[in-house]
Design an enzyme around this catalytic site. Sequence first.
Site, PDB file in Angstrom:
ATOM      1  N   ARG A  16       0.832  -1.223   0.000  1.00 35.49           N
ATOM      2  CA  ARG A  16       0.000   0.000   0.000  1.00 35.49           C
ATOM      3  C   ARG A  16       0.864   1.270   0.000  1.00 35.49           C
ATOM      4  O   ARG A  16       0.529   2.271   0.634  1.00 35.49           O
ATOM      5  CB  ARG A  16      -0.955   0.003   1.211  1.00 35.49           C
ATOM      6  CG  ARG A  16      -2.104  -0.982   1.066  1.00 35.49           C
ATOM      7  CD  ARG A  16      -3.044  -0.906   2.245  1.00 35.49           C
ATOM      8  NE  ARG A  16      -2.393  -1.335   3.472  1.00 35.49           N
ATOM      9  CZ  ARG A  16      -2.839  -1.072   4.701  1.00 35.49           C
ATOM     10  NH1 ARG A  16      -3.942  -0.372   4.867  1.00 35.49           N
ATOM     11  NH2 ARG A  16      -2.193  -1.510   5.761  1.00 35.49           N
ATOM     12  N   LEU A  18       1.293   3.522  -2.246  1.00 42.01           N
ATOM     13  CA  LEU A  18       0.647   4.732  -2.763  1.00 42.01           C
ATOM     14  C   LEU A  18      -0.252   5.359  -1.690  1.00 42.01           C
ATOM     15  O   LEU A  18      -0.294   6.579  -1.526  1.00 42.01           O
ATOM     16  CB  LEU A  18      -0.170   4.413  -4.023  1.00 42.01           C
ATOM     17  CG  LEU A  18      -0.902   5.602  -4.647  1.00 42.01           C
ATOM     18  CD1 LEU A  18       0.076   6.708  -5.060  1.00 42.01           C
ATOM     19  CD2 LEU A  18      -1.742   5.170  -5.856  1.00 42.01           C
ATOM     20  N   ILE A 440     -27.694   2.209  16.143  1.00 40.43           N
ATOM     21  CA  ILE A 440     -27.536   1.177  15.106  1.00 40.43           C
ATOM     22  C   ILE A 440     -26.554   0.097  15.529  1.00 40.43           C
ATOM     23  O   ILE A 440     -26.446  -0.936  14.884  1.00 40.43           O
ATOM     24  CB  ILE A 440     -27.134   1.844  13.767  1.00 40.43           C
ATOM     25  CG1 ILE A 440     -28.141   2.930  13.388  1.00 40.43           C
ATOM     26  CG2 ILE A 440     -27.042   0.847  12.638  1.00 40.43           C
ATOM     27  CD1 ILE A 440     -29.586   2.457  13.331  1.00 40.43           C
ATOM     28  N   SER A 442     -22.836   0.339  16.855  1.00 41.22           N
ATOM     29  CA  SER A 442     -21.502   0.632  17.373  1.00 41.22           C
ATOM     30  C   SER A 442     -21.461   1.979  18.090  1.00 41.22           C
ATOM     31  O   SER A 442     -22.152   2.922  17.717  1.00 41.22           O
ATOM     32  CB  SER A 442     -20.474   0.610  16.232  1.00 41.22           C
ATOM     33  OG  SER A 442     -20.840   1.516  15.230  1.00 41.22           O
ATOM     34  N   GLU A 614     -25.828  -3.468  -2.708  1.00 34.97           N
ATOM     35  CA  GLU A 614     -24.585  -3.523  -3.465  1.00 34.97           C
ATOM     36  C   GLU A 614     -24.451  -4.752  -4.347  1.00 34.97           C
ATOM     37  O   GLU A 614     -23.734  -4.744  -5.321  1.00 34.97           O
ATOM     38  CB  GLU A 614     -23.446  -3.596  -2.447  1.00 34.97           C
ATOM     39  CG  GLU A 614     -22.544  -2.439  -2.475  1.00 34.97           C
ATOM     40  CD  GLU A 614     -21.474  -2.587  -1.412  1.00 34.97           C
ATOM     41  OE1 GLU A 614     -21.622  -1.914  -0.399  1.00 34.97           O
ATOM     42  OE2 GLU A 614     -20.519  -3.349  -1.616  1.00 34.97           O
ATOM     43  N   HIS A 703     -21.970  10.536   9.527  1.00 37.52           N
ATOM     44  CA  HIS A 703     -20.691  10.801   8.857  1.00 37.52           C
ATOM     45  C   HIS A 703     -20.191  12.202   9.134  1.00 37.52           C
ATOM     46  O   HIS A 703     -19.062  12.538   8.827  1.00 37.52           O
ATOM     47  CB  HIS A 703     -20.832  10.582   7.353  1.00 37.52           C
ATOM     48  CG  HIS A 703     -21.197   9.169   7.029  1.00 37.52           C
ATOM     49  ND1 HIS A 703     -22.493   8.797   6.744  1.00 37.52           N
ATOM     50  CD2 HIS A 703     -20.462   8.044   7.001  1.00 37.52           C
ATOM     51  CE1 HIS A 703     -22.515   7.492   6.537  1.00 37.52           C
ATOM     52  NE2 HIS A 703     -21.304   7.008   6.690  1.00 37.52           N
ATOM     53  N   CYS A 735     -26.668   5.443  11.096  1.00 35.79           N
ATOM     54  CA  CYS A 735     -25.785   4.275  11.021  1.00 35.79           C
ATOM     55  C   CYS A 735     -25.025   4.188  12.347  1.00 35.79           C
ATOM     56  O   CYS A 735     -25.323   4.924  13.291  1.00 35.79           O
ATOM     57  CB  CYS A 735     -24.834   4.424   9.823  1.00 35.79           C
ATOM     58  SG  CYS A 735     -23.961   2.898   9.406  1.00 35.79           S
TER      59      CYS A 735
END
Length: 763
Positions: A16, A18, A440, A442, A614, A703, A735
């Site tokens: 990883r 980059l 939700i 956590s 998804e 978020h 969430c």
Amino acid sequence: MVTTHNLGFPRIGAKRELKFALESYWKGQSSRDELKSHAAQLRRRHWQNQQALDLAPVGDFAFYDQVLDMSFTLGNLPERVQGFHGDVLDNYFRVARGRSAETGDDHSACCGGVAAGEMTKWFDTNYHYIVPEFTAATEFKLDASRLIEQLGEARAAGVKAKPVIIGPVTYLWLGKAKDDSDRLALLPRLLSVYTHLLDTLGAQGVEWVQIDEPVLVTELDASWQSALISAYETLKLRKVKLLLATYFGQLQNNLELAASLPVDGLHIDAINARDEVTKAAALLPANRVLSVGAINGRNIWKTDLNAALEWLEPLAKQLGDRLWLAPSCSLLHVPVDLDSEQKLDAEIQSWLAFALQKLVELNVLATALNKGRDAVAPALAANAAAIHSRRTSPRVNNPEVKAALAKIDAALGRRVSAYAARATKQSALLNLPAFPTTTIGSFPQTPDIRHARSQFKSGALDEAGYKAAMRKEIEHSVREQEKLGLDVLVHGEAERNDMVEYFGEQLDGYAFSQFGWVQSYGSRCVKPPILFGDISRPNAMTVEWITYAQSLTNKPMKGMLTGPVTILNWSFVRDDQPRSVSCYQLALAIRNEVLDLEKAGVRVIQIDEAALREGLPLRRAQWNDYLTWAVESFRITANGVADETQIHTHMCYSEFNDIIASIADMDADVITIETSRSDMELLDAFDNFRYPNEIGPGVYDIHSPNIPSQDHIVDLMKKAAERIPAERLWVNPDCGLKTRQWGEVIPALTNMVSAAKTLRSQV
Ligand code: GLN
Ligand code: ZN
């Protein structure tokens, strides 16, 4: 002779590199020049890795995203970032990340603060691209500097370079018209830039250009089909040869169209569209190349090389030099190097291939086709042994799991009573107020929690010490929830690193890599667990934690599980059985956990299906099949419980209109969803008739660090109550709260609980 090539190489780096170079630059810890030289180094290494190929991709490297690269190449920058005074790389990051690079950018004062470009999933992969933005007035202007620079580097690295670009029709298809104008109206303007680009590459002595048109595997209406025709009619007179690349699926009714476009070669994903290879070979005019994607670019399994040769050999005879061989798609979607793995079980490791190993496979296939199988006899024998070992391994095949699967019937996924009857029993038992509040799952994953986990993993903390630390966290979150006055509590998920990995680690049939990272977007990578065998659950996975949490409080404690569809969609899965079979196996395993929780006295159980949407296939014609087994898997997991046990599910997205019937079919008693950013409008999908059970529309965006006000939440819930009867509404965030800090969570939930109280007195 067969020609070998590659459609794209993972750019993130085996370790990883980059990612770390980017993040260091964004934090101002390294200079732009350092970042650029890191990137050049990686490109050089990756070309060295691909030296055995006849043609190696150029232009597949991107600092953030290949679609954003293409937007810059075409001069299609969103208006809000035009006229930026700083370096173009910084402007690129502004579009990608929605701000000016924190440092290395001297223009944050005059040109700071822009909104990021929208990000969305790249076809049916877990890679996310930056959506090109258009208006009716969009003009394009070529900037070929990136491609020309990398072309020079590739040549210096000693590979025969094949520039890779996104085709004009796919580029328009991927984008969004901000003014709702017709994107296709831009095609003529766009084509003149593509013409210019191809001529520029031709002038550099490029022979072949790979032009990606994966739209060809989607359902295209007549206007998009004719756009393809006019695009390639326009581009056909260029000096360079075009290899039109399709991948991720079957061409189906676009096959004839694809084969008739005036290009010099066509690439077909033979993993998803094996049958179409023969058809394409018959359809293609006699001077065209057929590139066959015979190695899976989307999974981590070794290819059965002998089986592949069985069908490739006749094709090679038929096509001669016109046959090219490649992975099915860019290798962007697989990790780099299996040889980095130190901890994988040796037997399982012998079944796997990451990007570098896939290129070796490609070489073996080509050599066998060019010189006969004898030329690579040892490699073919070793491959056959690995394939045989995987097929017959008792670690893959568990007769008990197969027997349990064979016994699945419709009754297994059915609740005893319908929702209305269950709801009465549940409310008698749980005794919840109107507008019940919950979260939700956590709570913040604090540095302390992460520290304890890493100490435990490294052996510095023993199991008893780790468990004690997690219990302390659980107790803390329970006490906070009681103080807040929430109605249904959660234990907070302190002990979970990740909602899929946590369960995978405890299930038989799963393996974990150390370096199996795949780029998700920008510098973000995921390390999907590897589902390699029949799935079973040797021990209860969550019961100890949940019952401990329940023992601390008289309020109902919600047991927290990840659902089978989400576990499946976020894993590398088996290629030796349908996805549906793996999903049913997961369903049976999680079902046992649900039943164990119920037995332990847990009255509310949430089964998260964050990734259900998804998994929808690219073509709508296949949606029904997917939704049928996905929903049935959820039902098998959830619906073995008594009427009195309340099942919740959670989905963190907001598009339900097209799949609402399936969501209703899951028959969870309560669903919590993301809604706060859509101002409750999306609840329109959940009107009375279409969604008959209870709903918790997320009332604030987790978020964002912003604290929602009580009034705002009351407002949103009133809007929700215009669409859903109030007695079926719950109040909860969007969430889980794991990425937030306690300092944000407490005031936000305080306002949420007060809002619920206000609602109880008003509605
Ligand atoms: N229960 C999980 C949590 O709260 C759900 C996360 C998700 O839906 N992505 O973190
Ligand atoms: Zn969520």
